[in-house]
Design a protein around this motif. Structure first.
Motif, PDB file in Angstrom:
ATOM      1  N   THR A   1     -59.974 139.701   3.992  1.00 24.98           N
ATOM      2  CA  THR A   1     -59.411 138.665   3.101  1.00 24.98           C
ATOM      3  C   THR A   1     -59.039 136.960   3.975  1.00 24.98           C
ATOM      4  OG1 THR A   1     -57.948 140.321   2.464  1.00 24.98           O
ATOM      5  CG2 THR A   1     -56.825 137.886   1.660  1.00 24.98           C
ATOM      6  N   GLU A   2     -58.939 137.264   4.955  1.00 24.22           N
ATOM      7  CA  GLU A   2     -58.857 136.078   5.421  1.00 24.22           C
ATOM      8  C   GLU A   2     -60.179 135.483   5.593  1.00 24.22           C
ATOM      9  OE1 GLU A   2     -58.240 137.544   9.563  1.00 24.22           O
ATOM     10  OE2 GLU A   2     -55.782 137.615   8.986  1.00 24.22           O
ATOM     11  N   ARG A   3     -61.298 136.044   5.468  1.00 23.53           N
ATOM     12  CA  ARG A   3     -62.354 135.823   5.737  1.00 23.53           C
ATOM     13  C   ARG A   3     -63.011 135.423   4.115  1.00 23.53           C
ATOM     14  NH1 ARG A   3     -61.634 138.662  10.063  1.00 23.53           N
ATOM     15  NH2 ARG A   3     -63.036 137.824  12.213  1.00 23.53           N
ATOM     16  N   GLY A   4     -62.340 136.153   3.408  1.00 23.25           N
ATOM     17  CA  GLY A   4     -62.539 135.110   1.845  1.00 23.25           C
ATOM     18  C   GLY A   4     -63.458 135.599   1.119  1.00 23.25           C
TER      19      GLY A   4
ATOM     20  N   LYS B   1     -70.092 130.836  10.692  1.00 26.79           N
ATOM     21  CA  LYS B   1     -70.248 129.370  10.400  1.00 26.79           C
ATOM     22  C   LYS B   1     -71.652 129.299  11.337  1.00 26.79           C
ATOM     23  CE  LYS B   1     -69.820 129.015  16.087  1.00 26.79           C
ATOM     24  NZ  LYS B   1     -70.367 129.421  17.193  1.00 26.79           N
ATOM     25  N   ALA B   2     -72.753 129.335  10.915  1.00 25.88           N
ATOM     26  CA  ALA B   2     -74.081 128.736  10.885  1.00 25.88           C
ATOM     27  C   ALA B   2     -74.360 128.753  10.088  1.00 25.88           C
ATOM     28  CB  ALA B   2     -75.245 129.959  11.853  1.00 25.88           C
ATOM     29  N   ASP B   3     -74.430 129.095   8.925  1.00 23.94           N
ATOM     30  CA  ASP B   3     -74.626 129.137   6.837  1.00 23.94           C
ATOM     31  C   ASP B   3     -75.666 129.700   7.312  1.00 23.94           C
ATOM     32  OD1 ASP B   3     -74.511 128.122   4.628  1.00 23.94           O
ATOM     33  OD2 ASP B   3     -75.640 126.582   4.981  1.00 23.94           O
ATOM     34  N   TYR B   4     -76.163 131.230   7.259  1.00 20.06           N
ATOM     35  CA  TYR B   4     -76.387 131.508   8.060  1.00 20.06           C
ATOM     36  C   TYR B   4     -77.673 132.375   6.477  1.00 20.06           C
ATOM     37  CZ  TYR B   4     -80.067 135.649  10.600  1.00 20.06           C
ATOM     38  OH  TYR B   4     -80.754 135.859  10.844  1.00 20.06           O
ATOM     39  N   PRO B   5     -79.083 131.980   6.458  1.00 18.18           N
ATOM     40  CA  PRO B   5     -79.464 132.644   5.189  1.00 18.18           C
ATOM     41  C   PRO B   5     -79.405 133.856   4.938  1.00 18.18           C
ATOM     42  CG  PRO B   5     -81.528 132.413   6.444  1.00 18.18           C
ATOM     43  CD  PRO B   5     -80.036 132.006   6.863  1.00 18.18           C
ATOM     44  N   ALA B   6     -79.716 134.423   3.620  1.00 21.40           N
ATOM     45  CA  ALA B   6     -79.850 135.791   3.542  1.00 21.40           C
ATOM     46  C   ALA B   6     -81.356 136.951   4.014  1.00 21.40           C
ATOM     47  CB  ALA B   6     -79.946 136.076   2.085  1.00 21.40           C
TER      48      ALA B   6
ATOM     49  N   LYS C   1     -58.682 147.273   8.338  1.00 21.01           N
ATOM     50  CA  LYS C   1     -59.268 146.107   8.683  1.00 21.01           C
ATOM     51  C   LYS C   1     -59.071 145.296   7.257  1.00 21.01           C
ATOM     52  CE  LYS C   1     -61.651 147.283  12.498  1.00 21.01           C
ATOM     53  NZ  LYS C   1     -61.842 149.039  12.446  1.00 21.01           N
ATOM     54  N   LEU C   2     -58.391 145.711   5.955  1.00 18.63           N
ATOM     55  CA  LEU C   2     -58.960 144.978   4.632  1.00 18.63           C
ATOM     56  C   LEU C   2     -57.824 143.251   4.982  1.00 18.63           C
ATOM     57  CD1 LEU C   2     -59.543 144.908   2.290  1.00 18.63           C
ATOM     58  CD2 LEU C   2     -56.922 145.740   1.454  1.00 18.63           C
ATOM     59  N   ASP C   3     -56.861 142.916   5.660  1.00 19.20           N
ATOM     60  CA  ASP C   3     -56.757 141.283   6.114  1.00 19.20           C
ATOM     61  C   ASP C   3     -57.933 140.876   6.548  1.00 19.20           C
ATOM     62  OD1 ASP C   3     -54.092 142.443   4.877  1.00 19.20           O
ATOM     63  OD2 ASP C   3     -52.864 142.155   6.457  1.00 19.20           O
TER      64      ASP C   3
ATOM     65  N   VAL D   1     -69.752 144.169  10.924  1.00 18.13           N
ATOM     66  CA  VAL D   1     -69.371 143.101   9.492  1.00 18.13           C
ATOM     67  C   VAL D   1     -68.849 142.244   9.768  1.00 18.13           C
ATOM     68  CG1 VAL D   1     -69.328 143.429   6.690  1.00 18.13           C
ATOM     69  CG2 VAL D   1     -69.926 146.053   8.246  1.00 18.13           C
ATOM     70  N   LEU D   2     -66.950 142.307   9.981  1.00 22.67           N
ATOM     71  CA  LEU D   2     -66.764 141.131  10.477  1.00 22.67           C
ATOM     72  C   LEU D   2     -67.372 140.398  10.745  1.00 22.67           C
ATOM     73  CD1 LEU D   2     -63.166 143.284  10.606  1.00 22.67           C
ATOM     74  CD2 LEU D   2     -63.949 141.524   9.071  1.00 22.67           C
ATOM     75  N   GLY D   3     -67.917 140.661  12.540  1.00 25.10           N
ATOM     76  CA  GLY D   3     -68.596 139.443  13.133  1.00 25.10           C
ATOM     77  C   GLY D   3     -69.933 139.238  12.301  1.00 25.10           C
ATOM     78  N   GLY D   4     -70.381 139.497  11.650  1.00 19.64           N
ATOM     79  CA  GLY D   4     -71.899 139.421  10.580  1.00 19.64           C
ATOM     80  C   GLY D   4     -71.319 138.417  10.260  1.00 19.64           C
ATOM     81  N   ILE D   5     -70.368 138.729   9.632  1.00 15.02           N
ATOM     82  CA  ILE D   5     -69.374 137.556   8.449  1.00 15.02           C
ATOM     83  C   ILE D   5     -69.081 136.346   9.044  1.00 15.02           C
ATOM     84  CG2 ILE D   5     -67.851 136.941   6.399  1.00 15.02           C
ATOM     85  CD1 ILE D   5     -68.177 139.664   5.609  1.00 15.02           C
TER      86      ILE D   5
END
Length: 168
Positions: A60-63, A159-164, A55-57, A150-154
């Protein structure tokens, strides 16, 4: 205990490719994923890191920059890198127990063929400013978050500019 929205502890590790990796020198588009794994003795870690390789790519696609780190010695880490299907994952080794504790990782005493002491798993997303964003720490080799989650969370975070969360 390390909390979201706090500065991450400085992290500097040697990689199996002979270079030095420093968290403070990372400049990802969105996050650095710091994955602490138990070591070569752990079959669950092998499965986890080999899944990460697949899933590394997607990271990477998500920065998202990725690194996997253990308390293993250089010799053991290099053997891990050769034996496991993780060719593209930067693999750090030799983090001290003291530094692992700074990240809030649980430390275990070895049994059977395990090292005398080693860090239990932890997954951290850290911002480009070295601020802790997401923390997932285990006291056992089991129950780690799936990389699909984790990818779904990212995706949602971006998308939502969700805070920590978890800072209070």
């Amino acid at each position: 205990m390390i909390k979201p929205r706090e500065k991450a502890p400085e992290l500097e590790v040697q990689l199996v490719n002979g270079t030095t990796w420093k968290l403070s020198e990372q400049s990802p588009e969105n996050f650095t994923l710091v994955l602490f794994y138990r070591g070569k003795h752990c079959p669950v870690c092998k499965s986890q890191l080999e899944d990460l390789q697949k899933k590394l790519d997607k990271f990477t696609e998500r920065g998202v920059n990725v690194i996997a780190i253990s308390t293993d010695t250089e010799e053991v880490a290099k053997a891990t890198h050769e034996a496991w299907d993780i060719a593209d994952i930067p693999l750090g080794y030799g983090i001290s127990i003291e530094d692992a504790r700074k990240w809030g990782l649980f430390i275990s005493e070895g049994i059977k063929q395990e090292p005398k002491h080693f860090a239990e798993p932890g997954l951290f997303l850290v911002t480009p400013e070295q601020i802790v964003y997401w923390v997932s720490i285990q006291s056992m080799p089991f129950g780690r978050p799936s990389f699909n989650d984790v990818l779904g969370g990212i995706d949602y975070i971006l998308k939502a500019d969700y805070p920590a969360r978890g800072e209070a």
